[in-house]
Design a protein around this motif. Sequence first.
Motif, PDB file in Angstrom:
ATOM      1  N   THR A  97       0.798  -1.225   0.000  1.00  0.00           N
ATOM      2  CA  THR A  97       0.000   0.000   0.000  1.00  0.00           C
ATOM      3  C   THR A  97       0.833   1.280   0.000  1.00  0.00           C
ATOM      4  O   THR A  97       0.284   2.374  -0.026  1.00  0.00           O
ATOM      5  CB  THR A  97      -0.955   0.031   1.209  1.00  0.00           C
ATOM      6  OG1 THR A  97      -0.188  -0.091   2.405  1.00  0.00           O
ATOM      7  CG2 THR A  97      -1.978  -1.077   1.122  1.00  0.00           C
ATOM      8  N   GLY A  98       2.161   1.160   0.040  1.00  0.00           N
ATOM      9  CA  GLY A  98       3.028   2.326  -0.013  1.00  0.00           C
ATOM     10  C   GLY A  98       3.350   2.940   1.336  1.00  0.00           C
ATOM     11  O   GLY A  98       3.872   4.041   1.411  1.00  0.00           O
ATOM     12  N   TRP A  99       3.064   2.232   2.411  1.00  0.00           N
ATOM     13  CA  TRP A  99       3.358   2.749   3.754  1.00  0.00           C
ATOM     14  C   TRP A  99       4.768   2.403   4.204  1.00  0.00           C
ATOM     15  O   TRP A  99       5.272   2.981   5.161  1.00  0.00           O
ATOM     16  CB  TRP A  99       2.385   2.181   4.778  1.00  0.00           C
ATOM     17  CG  TRP A  99       0.955   2.502   4.536  1.00  0.00           C
ATOM     18  CD1 TRP A  99       0.438   3.536   3.819  1.00  0.00           C
ATOM     19  CD2 TRP A  99      -0.174   1.768   5.015  1.00  0.00           C
ATOM     20  NE1 TRP A  99      -0.926   3.494   3.816  1.00  0.00           N
ATOM     21  CE2 TRP A  99      -1.332   2.411   4.551  1.00  0.00           C
ATOM     22  CE3 TRP A  99      -0.309   0.631   5.786  1.00  0.00           C
ATOM     23  CZ2 TRP A  99      -2.613   1.958   4.845  1.00  0.00           C
ATOM     24  CZ3 TRP A  99      -1.583   0.175   6.073  1.00  0.00           C
ATOM     25  CH2 TRP A  99      -2.719   0.836   5.612  1.00  0.00           C
ATOM     26  N   ALA A 100       5.403   1.433   3.533  1.00  0.00           N
ATOM     27  CA  ALA A 100       6.739   0.981   3.943  1.00  0.00           C
ATOM     28  C   ALA A 100       7.629   0.815   2.716  1.00  0.00           C
ATOM     29  O   ALA A 100       7.143   0.552   1.604  1.00  0.00           O
ATOM     30  CB  ALA A 100       6.644  -0.332   4.702  1.00  0.00           C
ATOM     31  N   CYS A 134      13.515  -2.434   2.379  1.00  0.00           N
ATOM     32  CA  CYS A 134      13.912  -2.694   3.771  1.00  0.00           C
ATOM     33  C   CYS A 134      12.735  -2.816   4.733  1.00  0.00           C
ATOM     34  O   CYS A 134      12.905  -3.274   5.858  1.00  0.00           O
ATOM     35  CB  CYS A 134      14.878  -1.612   4.268  1.00  0.00           C
ATOM     36  SG  CYS A 134      14.144   0.026   4.486  1.00  0.00           S
ATOM     37  N   GLY A 135      11.549  -2.379   4.325  1.00  0.00           N
ATOM     38  CA  GLY A 135      10.365  -2.512   5.160  1.00  0.00           C
ATOM     39  C   GLY A 135      10.154  -1.408   6.181  1.00  0.00           C
ATOM     40  O   GLY A 135       9.178  -1.437   6.918  1.00  0.00           O
ATOM     41  N   LYS A 136      11.060  -0.414   6.226  1.00  0.00           N
ATOM     42  CA  LYS A 136      10.889   0.692   7.180  1.00  0.00           C
ATOM     43  C   LYS A 136       9.696   1.556   6.792  1.00  0.00           C
ATOM     44  O   LYS A 136       9.428   1.766   5.612  1.00  0.00           O
ATOM     45  CB  LYS A 136      12.140   1.567   7.226  1.00  0.00           C
ATOM     46  CG  LYS A 136      13.319   0.898   7.867  1.00  0.00           C
ATOM     47  CD  LYS A 136      14.489   1.863   7.936  1.00  0.00           C
ATOM     48  CE  LYS A 136      15.706   1.161   8.515  1.00  0.00           C
ATOM     49  NZ  LYS A 136      16.877   2.047   8.527  1.00  0.00           N
ATOM     50  N   THR A 137       9.010   2.073   7.800  1.00  0.00           N
ATOM     51  CA  THR A 137       7.872   2.956   7.556  1.00  0.00           C
ATOM     52  C   THR A 137       8.332   4.211   6.829  1.00  0.00           C
ATOM     53  O   THR A 137       9.338   4.807   7.182  1.00  0.00           O
ATOM     54  CB  THR A 137       7.205   3.336   8.891  1.00  0.00           C
ATOM     55  OG1 THR A 137       6.790   2.142   9.544  1.00  0.00           O
ATOM     56  CG2 THR A 137       6.003   4.243   8.678  1.00  0.00           C
ATOM     57  N   TYR A 155       7.173   2.035  -3.203  1.00  0.00           N
ATOM     58  CA  TYR A 155       8.071   3.136  -2.867  1.00  0.00           C
ATOM     59  C   TYR A 155       9.259   2.651  -2.054  1.00  0.00           C
ATOM     60  O   TYR A 155       9.214   1.600  -1.434  1.00  0.00           O
ATOM     61  CB  TYR A 155       7.305   4.213  -2.097  1.00  0.00           C
ATOM     62  CG  TYR A 155       6.189   4.787  -2.925  1.00  0.00           C
ATOM     63  CD1 TYR A 155       6.416   5.878  -3.758  1.00  0.00           C
ATOM     64  CD2 TYR A 155       4.920   4.221  -2.921  1.00  0.00           C
ATOM     65  CE1 TYR A 155       5.404   6.398  -4.543  1.00  0.00           C
ATOM     66  CE2 TYR A 155       3.902   4.729  -3.714  1.00  0.00           C
ATOM     67  CZ  TYR A 155       4.153   5.816  -4.516  1.00  0.00           C
ATOM     68  OH  TYR A 155       3.160   6.313  -5.304  1.00  0.00           O
ATOM     69  N   GLU A 156      10.324   3.467  -2.072  1.00  0.00           N
ATOM     70  CA  GLU A 156      11.532   3.165  -1.315  1.00  0.00           C
ATOM     71  C   GLU A 156      11.979   4.392  -0.542  1.00  0.00           C
ATOM     72  O   GLU A 156      11.555   5.508  -0.838  1.00  0.00           O
ATOM     73  CB  GLU A 156      12.649   2.693  -2.245  1.00  0.00           C
ATOM     74  CG  GLU A 156      13.132   3.754  -3.210  1.00  0.00           C
ATOM     75  CD  GLU A 156      14.250   3.260  -4.101  1.00  0.00           C
ATOM     76  OE1 GLU A 156      15.143   2.541  -3.612  1.00  0.00           O
ATOM     77  OE2 GLU A 156      14.241   3.602  -5.292  1.00  0.00           O
ATOM     78  N   CYS A 157      12.838   4.165   0.432  1.00  0.00           N
ATOM     79  CA  CYS A 157      13.440   5.265   1.187  1.00  0.00           C
ATOM     80  C   CYS A 157      14.209   6.147   0.202  1.00  0.00           C
ATOM     81  O   CYS A 157      14.713   5.671  -0.804  1.00  0.00           O
ATOM     82  CB  CYS A 157      14.446   4.734   2.206  1.00  0.00           C
ATOM     83  SG  CYS A 157      13.835   3.465   3.312  1.00  0.00           S
ATOM     84  N   ALA A 158      14.302   7.422   0.479  1.00  0.00           N
ATOM     85  CA  ALA A 158      15.077   8.314  -0.383  1.00  0.00           C
ATOM     86  C   ALA A 158      16.113   9.033   0.465  1.00  0.00           C
ATOM     87  O   ALA A 158      15.799   9.434   1.570  1.00  0.00           O
ATOM     88  CB  ALA A 158      14.171   9.328  -1.058  1.00  0.00           C
TER      89      ALA A 158
END
Length: 65
Positions: free
Chosen positions: A18-21, A25-28, A53-56
């Motif tokens: 759903t794009g929350w993590a 890596c699975g981080k919020t 999505y991914e961390c940026a």
Amino acid sequence: MTAPEPPPVDQLTRAQYTGWACVWCGKTLWRGAASAGISRGQSGAHVLDSEVYECAPPCGKRPSA
């Protein structure tokens, strides 16, 4: 250089789907998330594709292409 393909939808948690993590890596994700592409999947005739999505800046656990 091409970006790595995100994992298929059946390998994602609900938060990743759903794009929350972060898809890698699975981080919020709170701020600064970047699109990691489209995670593909299907259940019978139903297409389950979802933008993930991914961390940026790019997540450190992102596989190399």
